[in-house]
Design a protein around this motif. Sequence first.
Motif, short mmCIF file in Angstrom:
data_model
loop_
_atom_site.label_atom_id
_atom_site.label_comp_id
_atom_site.label_asym_id
_atom_site.label_seq_id
_atom_site.Cartn_x
_atom_site.Cartn_y
_atom_site.Cartn_z
N ASN A 32 3.59 7.79 9.69
CA ASN A 32 3.79 7.38 8.30
C ASN A 32 2.59 7.78 7.46
O ASN A 32 1.46 7.68 7.91
CB ASN A 32 4.00 5.87 8.24
N VAL A 33 2.85 8.22 6.23
CA VAL A 33 1.80 8.64 5.31
C VAL A 33 1.90 7.84 4.02
O VAL A 33 3.00 7.64 3.50
CB VAL A 33 1.91 10.14 5.01
N PHE A 34 0.76 7.37 3.53
CA PHE A 34 0.68 6.74 2.20
C PHE A 34 -0.47 7.39 1.46
O PHE A 34 -1.53 7.61 2.02
CB PHE A 34 0.43 5.23 2.32
N ARG A 35 -0.22 7.71 0.20
CA ARG A 35 -1.30 8.29 -0.60
C ARG A 35 -1.47 7.49 -1.88
O ARG A 35 -0.51 7.03 -2.48
CB ARG A 35 -1.03 9.76 -0.91
N SER A 36 -2.72 7.32 -2.26
CA SER A 36 -3.04 6.73 -3.55
C SER A 36 -3.76 7.82 -4.34
O SER A 36 -3.92 8.94 -3.87
CB SER A 36 -3.93 5.50 -3.37
N ASN A 37 -4.20 7.49 -5.54
CA ASN A 37 -4.88 8.49 -6.35
C ASN A 37 -6.17 8.96 -5.70
O ASN A 37 -6.55 10.12 -5.81
CB ASN A 37 -5.18 7.96 -7.74
N SER A 38 -6.87 8.06 -5.02
CA SER A 38 -8.19 8.41 -4.51
C SER A 38 -8.29 8.48 -2.98
O SER A 38 -9.34 8.88 -2.48
CB SER A 38 -9.22 7.41 -5.03
N HIS A 39 -7.24 8.11 -2.25
CA HIS A 39 -7.32 8.12 -0.79
C HIS A 39 -5.97 8.47 -0.19
O HIS A 39 -4.94 8.44 -0.85
CB HIS A 39 -7.78 6.76 -0.25
N ILE A 40 -5.98 8.76 1.13
CA ILE A 40 -4.76 9.01 1.88
C ILE A 40 -4.86 8.28 3.22
O ILE A 40 -5.94 8.20 3.81
CB ILE A 40 -4.49 10.52 2.05
N PHE A 41 -3.75 7.73 3.67
CA PHE A 41 -3.70 6.90 4.87
C PHE A 41 -2.58 7.41 5.77
O PHE A 41 -1.53 7.82 5.29
CB PHE A 41 -3.41 5.44 4.51
N ALA A 42 -2.79 7.37 7.09
CA ALA A 42 -1.77 7.77 8.06
C ALA A 42 -1.76 6.77 9.21
O ALA A 42 -2.81 6.30 9.64
CB ALA A 42 -2.06 9.17 8.59
N GLN A 43 -0.56 6.43 9.66
CA GLN A 43 -0.39 5.51 10.78
C GLN A 43 0.67 6.06 11.72
O GLN A 43 1.63 6.67 11.27
CB GLN A 43 0.11 4.13 10.32
N ILE A 44 0.50 5.82 13.00
CA ILE A 44 1.54 6.12 13.98
C ILE A 44 2.07 4.78 14.46
O ILE A 44 1.32 3.96 14.98
CB ILE A 44 1.01 6.98 15.13
N ILE A 45 3.39 4.57 14.26
CA ILE A 45 3.99 3.25 14.41
C ILE A 45 5.13 3.29 15.42
O ILE A 45 5.95 4.21 15.41
CB ILE A 45 4.54 2.76 13.05
N ASP A 46 5.18 2.27 16.28
CA ASP A 46 6.32 2.03 17.17
C ASP A 46 7.19 0.99 16.48
O ASP A 46 6.84 -0.20 16.44
CB ASP A 46 5.83 1.53 18.53
N ASP A 47 8.32 1.41 15.91
CA ASP A 47 9.17 0.50 15.14
C ASP A 47 9.95 -0.48 16.00
O ASP A 47 10.38 -1.53 15.49
CB ASP A 47 10.16 1.31 14.28
N GLU A 48 10.15 -0.20 17.27
CA GLU A 48 10.87 -1.13 18.13
C GLU A 48 10.10 -2.43 18.29
O GLU A 48 10.68 -3.51 18.32
CB GLU A 48 11.12 -0.50 19.50
N VAL A 49 8.79 -2.34 18.41
CA VAL A 49 7.94 -3.52 18.58
C VAL A 49 7.30 -3.92 17.25
O VAL A 49 6.99 -5.08 17.04
CB VAL A 49 6.83 -3.23 19.63
N GLY A 50 7.13 -2.94 16.36
CA GLY A 50 6.49 -3.22 15.09
C GLY A 50 4.98 -3.13 15.14
O GLY A 50 4.28 -3.77 14.37
N ASN A 51 4.47 -2.31 16.07
CA ASN A 51 3.02 -2.17 16.23
C ASN A 51 2.53 -0.84 15.70
O ASN A 51 3.18 0.18 15.86
CB ASN A 51 2.63 -2.24 17.72
N THR A 52 1.34 -0.88 15.09
CA THR A 52 0.65 0.35 14.74
C THR A 52 -0.15 0.79 15.95
O THR A 52 -1.01 0.06 16.43
CB THR A 52 -0.28 0.11 13.53
N LEU A 53 0.12 1.98 16.44
CA LEU A 53 -0.53 2.48 17.64
C LEU A 53 -1.85 3.15 17.31
O LEU A 53 -2.85 2.95 18.00
CB LEU A 53 0.40 3.45 18.37
N VAL A 54 -1.86 3.97 16.26
CA VAL A 54 -3.05 4.72 15.85
C VAL A 54 -3.05 4.79 14.33
O VAL A 54 -1.99 4.90 13.71
CB VAL A 54 -3.01 6.16 16.42
N SER A 55 -4.24 4.72 13.73
CA SER A 55 -4.32 4.87 12.29
C SER A 55 -5.57 5.64 11.90
O SER A 55 -6.55 5.67 12.65
CB SER A 55 -4.31 3.51 11.59
N SER A 56 -5.52 6.24 10.72
CA SER A 56 -6.66 6.96 10.18
C SER A 56 -6.52 6.98 8.67
O SER A 56 -5.41 6.93 8.14
CB SER A 56 -6.70 8.39 10.72
N SER A 57 -7.64 7.05 7.98
CA SER A 57 -7.60 7.11 6.52
C SER A 57 -8.87 7.75 6.00
O SER A 57 -9.88 7.84 6.69
CB SER A 57 -7.45 5.71 5.93
#
Length: 118
Positions: A32-57
């Motif tokens: 998953n990717v989210f961007r704001s005006n000044s930053h960008i965020f990325a997460q790798i998510i397991d939707d079955e459990v609802g856990n974020t496995l890895v993230s970076s920003s």
Amino acid sequence: MIKKEAKTVARKRRHERVRNRVSGTASVPRLNVFRSNSHIFAQIIDDEVGNTLVSSSSVELKIKNGGNVEGAKVVGADIAKKALKAGIKKVVFDRGGYQYHGRIEALADAARENGLEF
């Protein structure tokens, strides 16, 4: 008079349509990717459990200007390295309702170049 919908509301509607088709599992999680005006965020998510496995920003990496294409490339490379270290090789890409262009495309290309498959 026709009133124009706010950009964030329209993006959230597009994201809901994408999420109806894209879902992450334990074997193939969602990037998953989210961007704001000044930053960008990325997460790798397991939707079955609802856990974020890895993230970076760009905030986590302390990139001075994380709101540009170069910052997105650094975040994409970092999320791919972290994913491979966690044993994740294949993901499904969730562009978050954003157009696949510019920063979103740069992040995806950098993640692919560093070993993620999608």
